[in-house]
Structure formats: C-alpha cells, structure tokens
Design a protein around this motif. Sequence first.
Motif, mmCIF file in Angstrom:
data_model
loop_
_atom_site.group_PDB
_atom_site.id
_atom_site.type_symbol
_atom_site.label_atom_id
_atom_site.label_comp_id
_atom_site.label_asym_id
_atom_site.label_seq_id
_atom_site.Cartn_x
_atom_site.Cartn_y
_atom_site.Cartn_z
ATOM 1 N N UNK A 367 0.831 -1.204 0.000
ATOM 2 C CA UNK A 367 0.000 0.000 0.000
ATOM 3 C C UNK A 367 0.867 1.256 0.000
ATOM 4 N N UNK A 368 1.958 1.233 0.769
ATOM 5 C CA UNK A 368 2.859 2.378 0.816
ATOM 6 C C UNK A 368 3.509 2.617 -0.546
ATOM 7 N N UNK A 369 3.937 1.535 -1.198
ATOM 8 C CA UNK A 369 4.549 1.659 -2.519
ATOM 9 C C UNK A 369 3.551 2.215 -3.516
ATOM 10 N N UNK A 370 2.304 1.807 -3.380
ATOM 11 C CA UNK A 370 1.254 2.288 -4.268
ATOM 12 C C UNK A 370 1.046 3.780 -4.103
ATOM 13 N N UNK A 371 1.015 4.247 -2.854
ATOM 14 C CA UNK A 371 0.809 5.671 -2.615
ATOM 15 C C UNK A 371 1.911 6.520 -3.199
ATOM 16 N N UNK A 372 3.142 6.108 -3.014
ATOM 17 C CA UNK A 372 4.278 6.862 -3.549
ATOM 18 C C UNK A 372 4.276 6.847 -5.071
ATOM 19 N N UNK A 373 3.828 5.746 -5.651
ATOM 20 C CA UNK A 373 3.804 5.622 -7.111
ATOM 21 C C UNK A 373 2.944 6.708 -7.752
ATOM 22 N N UNK A 374 1.889 7.117 -7.071
ATOM 23 C CA UNK A 374 1.033 8.174 -7.604
ATOM 24 C C UNK A 374 1.773 9.489 -7.768
ATOM 25 N N UNK A 375 2.597 9.826 -6.798
ATOM 26 C CA UNK A 375 3.368 11.069 -6.877
ATOM 27 C C UNK A 375 4.462 10.975 -7.941
ATOM 28 N N UNK A 376 5.028 9.795 -8.092
ATOM 29 C CA UNK A 376 6.030 9.603 -9.151
ATOM 30 C C UNK A 376 5.381 9.808 -10.507
#
Length: 487
Positions: A367-376
């Motif tokens: 879930x954390x990786x998913x959230x950061x992926x949005x900003x990337x």
Amino acid sequence: MNITNEKNSDSPELKRTLQSRHLNMIAMGGAIGTGIFLALGDTIHQAGPGGALVAYTCIGIMVYFLMTSLGEMATFMPVAGSFETYASKFIDPALGFALGWNFWYNWAITVAAEMVAGALLMKYWFPDVPSIIWSVLFLVIIVVLNLLSAKAYGESEYWFAGIKVITVIIFLVIGTATIVGILGGESIGLRNFTIDEAPFVGGPKSIFLIFLIAGFSFQGTELVGIAAGESENPGKTIPKAINTIFWRIIIFYLGTIFVVGAIIPYTQAGVDVSPFTMVFEKAGIAAAASLMNAVILTSVLSCGNSGMYASTRMLYAMAKEGRAPSFLGKLNSRGVPINALILTTVIASACFLTGLYAENTVYVWLVAASGLAGFIAWAGIALCHYRFRKAFVAQGRDINKLTYKAKFFPLGPIIALILCIIVIFGQGISYFDADTIDWSGVIASYIGLPIFIGLWSYYKLKHKTTVIKLEDVDLEMEETASQNSVK
C-alpha cells in the motif's frame, strides 16, 4: 532508441466510446473519495482548520498545473498509455517503461486495498459474515463492469461519482445551515476556528504533513489522461473536463474543510468517525452513520473500478509499444484489453490475500509503494509536458495551433515538479526523530523509490536507451489528435 511492437501495428484499436459526461465524472470521482469522507477529520485534527485549508489549497494549485499539462498533451496525442507513451516519446523509453509499470502496480494494488476496505465497511451491517465473501463479490462486480466495455466502465463511474458529488453538495448545504443556526438548534458561527491553538495547529511542520495527505486525496485526477484514448472527441471533451472539474474539486474540498472546521472543534475531529457523520448528527439527521457508511462504500467501489480500468489500459498501451508482453495487447470483441484485465485481476487478488490481516508487513509495504507511485506519476506528467513544449518549439511548430494550451508555461510544470519531488522525499519525515528513527516506517514510506529506480535501470541497461534530443522527439500523432479536435 525507441522500441515499438511491430506485431501489434495492425491490431484493432480501443473504441472511442467515452463521452464528455463520463470524463467529467471520471476526473471528479477519482479525486473525491475516502480522502474527503474519512481522512479530512484527521487533517483538521493535526493542523487545525486553517492549516488544512492552506495545505489543500497548495496541493490544489499543483494539481491544476498537472491537469493542464496533461490536458495539453492528451488533446494533441490522445492515447491509452497517456504519460507512459509521452515519457517514451518525449524523454527516454526507459522512463516511459518505468512510469508505465509504476502506474500499473499503483492501481493494481489500489484495487486490492479497496477490496479490503469494502469488506471492513460491510461489517457495519453484517458483522458475522466473513470479510473474504464481500471482497470477492466486490472484485467480481468490478471485473464484470470493466469486462463489458469502456462505455460500461464510464457509465458505472458516472453513477458512482454522482453519488459522491451529490453527497458533498448536500453536506455543504446542511453544514452551512448548521453554522448559521437554521439546523441544530444554535448558531455555531466561526468560534471553533479560534479555540485553543486554532486555526493553525502545530505550525509549519503540521501543514507540511497535511500537504502529503492532501496529495493522496487528489490522486486519481490523472485518470482523465488515461481515458483520453477512448474518448469520443478528445479535442473537445478533455479541455472541458479539466477546466470545469478542477474548480469543482477545489470548491468541494475547501468548502468541506471550512464547514467541518466551523462545526467540529479540531480537538474532537479524527479518523474514528467520518466528519460527515459528525456534522449530519449535529444537524439532527437520523441514521447519519449508516448513510455515510453506504456513501463511503460507493466511494471504495468507485476507486476500485477506476483502478481496474486505469491499470488494464496502461498494460495494453505498453504491450502495443513493446514494453510489456505482446499478448497483453489483445482486445476482445467489445474493445476491452482482456488479457491485461485478467493479469491485473490475478495480481490484485494476490495482493488482497496478503491483506487478509491488515497487520501483515508485506501488505503495508504494498500500500505504501502504491501511494508513492502516484506522486512519481505526477512528477512524470510535469516533466513530460516541459519536454513536450520545448520539443514542439524546437521543431519549429506554432504553439498557437495546439487544440488546448496550458497556462503559465514553463512555470506551471516546474512548480508542479518541484512540489512532487518535495512530497516524494518528504514521505517519511514523521519517522525521523532527533533521538530515534523508526526504520520500519522509513522503509514503508520510501519502498516505492527503489522499485521505480529498478524498473528504469533494468530497461536502461538492457536496451541502452538515451535521452531523446528535442529535435528528434516524435510528435507525429498530431494528425490523429487534430481529427478528434473541435471542428
């Protein structure tokens, strides 16, 4: 070095069936979700109503620049892969590869997370029914909606998002009536804006932390770019969606923060109860908790529905361009990337199984990786637009002939890129302390970065790609875009 999949060059294309009203609600629904219905209470608690207003205003401005940047590119080159295609054409195929897979796993994991959330919500009404039954049922519904056609997805999202929009409008009306004393028995006024440390609680650090949360709330607005490839008239529908939806979202968020901050003291706000429920109860509306639980469930299904659509279209686009296995570029008779849908469903189901117990470290990391992926992805949009406009001018083209032209270039994409980078590297700030560092939290916050860098490095090393010169940037889809422009 631009690698394409020649085998798919003659295969059928996605059908352009999404209408203007679908795009409007896709963009609107993508940004109005649990961030406004649940997390808003916690943001007001942490930073006060004034701090929350400042943070959401700043992130709203950033999203505006990103949306206009995406709009300019999507009207010129309306493709299903959106910024993955743009990064490959305007910057470097390795960046496009990394952004594409980054965006895909972002939404595939989001589908799994929403299935877990949906099951938890159903426990409010059916506490004795096993969670997995609800999760499987919701997943089946989402898969079926996406299996039918893009129009079926657009239509379902139109109604999902419509419920959320109507709820917020009703909330703002009832909240305003409660503030002035028409409902609730007393005039509350603005006294809660000045109690204790309000309106600004915790100083600049709290505002920065809320800035991060606000960014997550607005994720999903970029889906309008993905949907451009299946829009009936991108030259007309995309500018309209971007110009109208942004302001509606800002008004909804800022209006909601103002109403909640006025009615609910920041000391009482939190994540245990939806601020919408608290306001409705304050106004004397019976069954407010049950009503909001149903609305939040709708929001969860909407997010899962959009996530399935976005991830399958991204896989399809990458397959067409040779950056994913070619079988993922297959369409069924209704124009749906069937194999991409199957693979996304399998991965989402696997991620869901790790989330049967929320304490599972793997699930938390996913879930954390998913959230950061949005900003990337957002940072990629800003960078793509900057390079697109520079290449457009470098090749002697007239920017006045663009169907839609983003305002404030180059300042807009530069500001958006800087803010995205600040958000990306500021993810784990709360885990760093003068005395101790919570390494588990730090790893969870930044795990998305090494995944993205690994994808980029893999493609870069394997195919020896380089940054494309401005004069060599591929802008040859102009004719396709112009054919879909307003005549």
